[in-house]
Motif scaffolding. Structure first.
Motif: not given
Length: 275
Positions: A71-84, A86-95, A44-49
């Protein structure tokens, strides 16, 4: 050795995945479509991969990480998503630019490649980082450890979760299995791996059942992987083969998940192995 085939009818080969049983798994194909227990799910959210890594957290949740995004974006942008499921993104993280990942009830543990040591990627110089489920760093190996009491190493090849308070990891340059406590964040070398024909062997995944240890070593020339057993007397023997994979995952109890087979024409199945 028991191998359970997990078959799919999608038109594309599998890229990565994870499982805790043949009934609890998540996989992603080369078109970045995510399948949870055989059913495709729409996020349910755009997860650029760019380079996705998957890890099952619970029967209800998994984490999706894009290891390429730093490697392709700013260090502070989210690059990890906890997903249930049903496909709902519950949290966005930067790992950061994750190489290997393992999860417990309270923590997400990530390791990073030695190629990143001299970059400015977030967390890259710390080797291993423990995050809470909100993505906040709780421990960073080379920032926080006393190296007079903990091993020095460059890159971890594989994780194995023992329980909620202990994990194992395999630094290839140590050629050793290391036990890591999530209570006091200490590391202890358990043993060094024996050599094969005078050379260290480099497993892509490992497991433990009773007092014995098991390892998966891909052999691209043979288009398969060897499954090896190391007993308490340091005897190493081949006990079988499974499909070739760049990303096998080990689980405690002599179990492995091998998320894709060798050869593009046959990469529509995964294997769950129990020794």
């Amino acid at each position: 050795m028991k191998i359970t085939e997990i078959q799919h009818t999608c038109d594309n080969f599998f890229f990565n995945g994870d499982a805790t049983s043949p009934e609890n798994y998540v996989i992603i194909n080369d078109h970045f479509e995510v399948f949870r227990n055989g059913r495709i799910i729409q996020l349910d959210s755009e997860c650029s991969l760019g380079f996705p890594i998957l890890k099952v957290i619970s029967p209800e949740q998994f984490i999706l990480v894009d290891a390429e995004k730093p490697y392709t974006s700013k260090n502070e942008e989210p690059n990890a998503w906890i997903i249930n499921n049903s496909g709902k993104v519950e949290k966005e993280l930067n790992l950061g630019s994750v190489h290997k990942i393992v999860a417990t009830k309270n923590y997400i543990i990530c390791s990073y490649t030695d190629a990143q040591l001299f970059t400015n990627f977030k967390y890259a110089q710390n080797g291993l980082v423990v995050f809470d489920k909100n993505g906040q760093s709780q421990f960073e190996y080379y920032r926080d450890v006393d190296l007079s009491k903990n091993p020095r190493w460059l890159e971890n090849y594989a994780f194995l979760k023992k329980n909620e308070t202990t994990i194992y990891y395999f630094p290839f340059d140590l050629s050793a299995i290391v036990e890591f406590s999530l209570v006091d964040f200490s590391s202890k070398v358990l043993f060094y791996l024996p050599q094969i024909n005078g050379f260290p062997f480099l497993p892509k995944a490992f497991s433990k059942k009773g007092d014995d240890w098991y390892f998966i070593i891909p052999e691209k020339e043979q288009d398969n992987s060897k499954v090896l057993k190391l007993d308490t007397k340091n005897n190493l023997e081949e006990i079988g083969t499974c499909c070739f994979s760049h990303f096998p995952k080990g689980m405690i109890g002599g179990k492995f998940f091998v998320p894709f087979s060798g050869g593009l024409g046959s990469q529509k199945k995964c294997q769950f192995i129990e020794v």
